[in-house]
Design an enzyme around this catalytic site. Structure first.
Site, PDB file in Angstrom:
ATOM      1  N   GLU A 249       1.475   4.352  -6.704  1.00 13.23           N
ATOM      2  CA  GLU A 249       1.889   2.964  -6.884  1.00 13.23           C
ATOM      3  C   GLU A 249       3.409   2.859  -6.875  1.00 13.23           C
ATOM      4  OE1 GLU A 249       0.175  -0.066 -10.021  1.00 13.23           O
ATOM      5  OE2 GLU A 249       1.968   0.883 -10.833  1.00 13.23           O
TER       6      GLU A 249
ATOM      7  N   TYR B 141       5.061  -5.311  -4.431  1.00 11.44           N
ATOM      8  CA  TYR B 141       4.138  -4.355  -5.054  1.00 11.44           C
ATOM      9  C   TYR B 141       3.402  -3.627  -3.938  1.00 11.44           C
ATOM     10  CZ  TYR B 141       0.104  -2.524  -7.552  1.00 11.44           C
ATOM     11  OH  TYR B 141      -0.854  -1.689  -8.060  1.00 11.44           O
TER      12      TYR B 141
END
Ligand code: GDP
Ligand code: MN
Length: 398
Positions: free
Chosen positions: A200, A112
Site C-alpha cells: 500500500e 491512494y
C-alpha cells in the site's frame, strides 16, 4: 508478517519506484544528524516519522514536517518518549523505538494506491483513489465508489493496459501519467515477487511543477507491506526483517509453543482444540451475551506442557474474568487436557471461574481426573454441551 515503513521504502526503491531518501534512527541525536544530512543536500523540508506497525500516524502527531535539525531533534524526542495511539493501535498505544528521518517532498495532490488479495473473488486487486492521504478510511467508509478496484489474475499479473487505465482514471496527464503507469506495473511485479498480501502506498504524491519536473512528478512517501507467512521460507531477506518487538507478546509466546492464539477484546478466555471449534465457541459465547478474550486453538497434538502454557497465557491477561475450556477429543485426548487443567491449577492458579466441557477420546478418564481434583479447583464447573458451557460461563462472570 509486517515490516516497518523504512524497510518497505527500501523494497520499493529496489524495485525502481521513486521514494525520497531517508534514514532510520533510534535516538533523537541521531535524528538531528540525519536531518542535518538531508538539509545539507539542499532540501528545505525534512519529515520525521515514527516507525511502528500501525498507521494513522499523521493524525496522531507522529509524522512531523520540520525545517531545522533542532526541530527534528524535538520531534524525535517527542516520538521516542510517548506511546503512539491511533485507531490502528491497541488502546494503550505502541512504544516507538525507531524513527525515520527523510527528505520531505512538496505535495500538489495525494493519491491512494494498493495491491491486495481479494479472497472472495480469488484474485489480486489493484486499488486506487484520487482522494488519498490520511482520510482514506473515511472515504472507504462513506464513498466506496471513490476507490477504484481492478481485479487481476495472481499468476498472469496486472496487464499494462490496466495500469494505464488506472492512472488515467486518477486524472493524471503527461509525464506524471507515464510515471504512474510505470510505478503501478513495478508495484504489481513486486507484489508477486515478494509474496506480498498487501502493498500500500498512501499517499502516492504528485509534486508541484518545478524546474526539473515542469509537470510535477510522482513519488511514494508512505508504504505499508504485509507478507504471506506461508511463503516466508522462500523470502529469506524479508523474513530476516521480522521484528518480534512489534508483535503482541502473548501471540509470539503462543506461537513458540505451537499454539494458535489471537488476543481479542472480550473477557472470556477460551481454550479450544481445532480452529472450527474455536470459531463456533466464540460464536456461542457471543450468542449468550459475553465476548471472547481470545482465540486459542491448542491443535490436535499439543503436549501437556503446551496446554499448561496455553492456560498461563490466558490467565496472564487481566481482561480475562472467566475461562471456558471446550475440547472435542479426536487426536487430542481429553485426559491430557484434564491433567493440564489440574497442573495449571497448581502452578498458575485459577482466580476466575472455569467451565469445562470435554467430549471424545478418553473422556471418562478425563472426568475421573477432574473429579478427584475438584476440591483443589472449587471454581470449576463441568458442562454437558457447548450451549450449557456458554450459559454457565456467562452467568459466572455476570
Ligand atoms: P500515516 O498517517 O501513518 O499514514 O503516515 P503518512 O506517512 O502517510 O503521513 C501522513 C500525512 O503526512 C500524509 O498524508 C501527508 O499529508 C503528510 N506527509 C507525509 N510525508 C510528507 C512529505 O514528505 N511532505 C509533505 N508535504 N507532507 C507529508
Ligand atoms: Mn499513510
Amino acid at each position: 508478517m509486517k515490516i516497518h515503513e523504512f524497510q518497505a521504502r527500501q523494497l520499493l526503491a529496489d524495485a525502481g519506484i521513486p521514494v525520497p531518501p531517508g534514514r532510520m534512527v533510534t535516538t533523537a541525536s541521531d535524528a538531528r544528524r540525519a536531518a542535518e544530512a538531508v538539509l545539507a543536500t539542499g532540501a528545505g523540508l525534512v519529515v520525521v516519522k515514527a516507525q511502528v506497525h500501525a498507521g494513522g500516524r499523521g493524525k496522531a502527531g507522529f509524522v512531523k514536517l520540520v525545517r531545522s535539525a533542532d526541530d527534528a531533534f524535538a520531534a524525535a524526542t517527542f516520538m521516542l518518549s510517548n506511546r503512539m495511539v491511533s485507531p490502528q493501535t491497541p488502546p494503550e498505544g505502541l512504544e516507538v523505538k525507531r524513527v525515520l528521518v527523510a527528505e520531505a517532498v512538496e505535495i500538489a495532490k495525494e493519491y491512494y494506491l494498493a495491491i491486495t488479495v481479494d479472497r472472495a473473488r480469488r484474485t489480486n486487486t489493484l486499488m486506487a483513489s484520487a482522494e488519498g492521504g490520511v482520510e482514506i478510511e473515511h472515504v472507504a467508509a462513506t464513498r466506496p465508489q471513490a476507490i477504484l478496484r481492478v481485479p487481476f489474475h495472481p499468476v498472469a499479473g496486472l496487464a499494462p493496459f490496466q495500469a494505464r487505465d488506472t492512472a488515467m482514471a486518477l486524472g493524471l496527464h503527461g509525464k506524471p501519467l507515464n510515471q504512474a503507469v510505470d510505478l503501478i506495473v513495478r508495484l504489481s511485479n513486486l507484489f508477486r515477487g515478494v509474496d506480498a498480501s498487501l502493498l500500500e502506498i498512501n499517499p502516492l504524491v504528485l509534486t508541484p511543477p518545478c524546474a526539473d519536473h515542469p509537470q510535477g512528478r510522482i513519488i511514494a512517501v508512505d508504504a505499508k507491506c504485509t507478507f504471506d507467512d506461508n511463503a516466508l521460507f522462500r523470502q529469506k531477506a524479508i523474513a530476516d526483517w521480522f521484528d518480534p518487538t512489534e508483535e503482541n507478546a502473548s501471540e509470539l509466546h503462543a506461537a513458540q509453543h505451537g499454539l494458535s492464539y489471537v488476543a481479542l477484546d472480550g473477557n472470556i478466555g477460551c481454550l479450544v482444540n481445532g480452529a472450527g471449534l474455536a470459531m463456533s465457541t466464540m460464536d456461542v459465547i457471543s450468542l449468550h451475551g459475553a465476548s471472547p478474550a481470545n482465540f486459542l486453538d491448542v491443535g490436535g497434538s499439543a503436549s501437556e506442557d503446551a496446554v499448561a502454557e496455553a492456560f498461563r497465557i490466558i490467565l496472564s491477561d487481566p481482561k480475562v474474568k472467566g475461562v471456558l475450556v471446550n475440547i472435542f477429543g479426536g487426536i487430542m485426548q481429553c485426559d491430557r487436557i484434564a491433567r493440564a487443567i489440574v497442573g495449571a491449577a497448581e502452578t498458575v492458579g485459577f482466580s476466575v471461574p472455569l467451565v469445562v466441557r470435554l467430549e471424545g477420546t478418553n473422556v471418562d478418564e478425563a472426568r475421573k481426573i477432574l473429579d478427584s481434583a475438584r476440591d483443589r479447583i472449587p471454581m470449576m464447573q463441568s458442562a454437558t454441551d457447548l450451549t450449557d458451557a456458554a450459559m454457565r460461563i456467562t452467568r459466572a462472570v455476570a
